[in-house]
Design an enzyme around this catalytic site. Sequence first.
Site, PDB file in Angstrom:
ATOM      1  N   ASP A 170       0.831  -1.206   0.000  1.00 38.46           N
ATOM      2  CA  ASP A 170       0.000   0.000   0.000  1.00 38.46           C
ATOM      3  C   ASP A 170       0.870   1.263   0.000  1.00 38.46           C
ATOM      4  O   ASP A 170       1.755   1.416   0.842  1.00 38.46           O
ATOM      5  CB  ASP A 170      -0.910  -0.016   1.237  1.00 38.46           C
ATOM      6  CG  ASP A 170      -2.037   1.000   1.152  1.00 38.46           C
ATOM      7  OD1 ASP A 170      -1.741   2.212   1.025  1.00 38.46           O
ATOM      8  OD2 ASP A 170      -3.211   0.600   1.223  1.00 38.46           O
ATOM      9  N   CYS A 184      -6.634  -1.837   4.529  1.00 40.30           N
ATOM     10  CA  CYS A 184      -5.864  -2.670   3.601  1.00 40.30           C
ATOM     11  C   CYS A 184      -6.752  -3.189   2.472  1.00 40.30           C
ATOM     12  O   CYS A 184      -7.766  -3.849   2.712  1.00 40.30           O
ATOM     13  CB  CYS A 184      -5.243  -3.837   4.358  1.00 40.30           C
ATOM     14  SG  CYS A 184      -4.294  -4.971   3.311  1.00 40.30           S
TER      15      CYS A 184
END
Length: 209
Positions: free
Chosen positions: A42, A104
């Site tokens: 990420d 996430c």
Amino acid sequence: MERLIEGFQHFRATYFEENKTLFETLAQSGQKPKALLIGCSDSRVDPGLLFGTQPGEMFVIRNVANLVPPFETTGTYHGTSAAIEFAIRRLEVEHAVVLGHAGCGGVRALIEQSAADGTNFVRPWMDIARTARDRCLALAHSAGKTIDYAREMCEKETVAVSLANLMTFPWIRERVEQKRLTLHGWWFDVEKGTLWRLDCQSNTFQQIA
């Protein structure tokens, strides 16, 4: 791309010039990091920025949802396992951190399933944490909680799954038992800027910063 080139020019004119001795040492003597960090790909979670490390201090592996696959040697490609092996057996790091985070996308795909439709690699990769998904959804349902509650729980549970999978590597288990290697599980809240640590005794996350 112009933004990236400008960024490099700024790095070259400032940070690199201010730390030339450091880069010369790293180039000549190689890397000797004390810690391995397994984090998510990420773009919002930059380990070096979060922990204020300099080049050479931390060996970083990033993949979707900071997952560690269990030890096995029958498959064809083992990018994460190969990097872990290099950090543990060659560089002999003393600490290994699994860093999960809020929001996430990999965990969202795991929880919601449809989010991973049409992907060739995301869904099978996230199957590593399927047992965590099933457990979190069941707990959230029995408690009358929302899907968001299950998702955050699963983000933390994937950290525990990865720590357990690390212990399936024989040379990791050996080093942990000999107290040559310590494992850590952390979870970062992107919005609030807080860091949480997994207490393996109580199996709960406790805020540390």
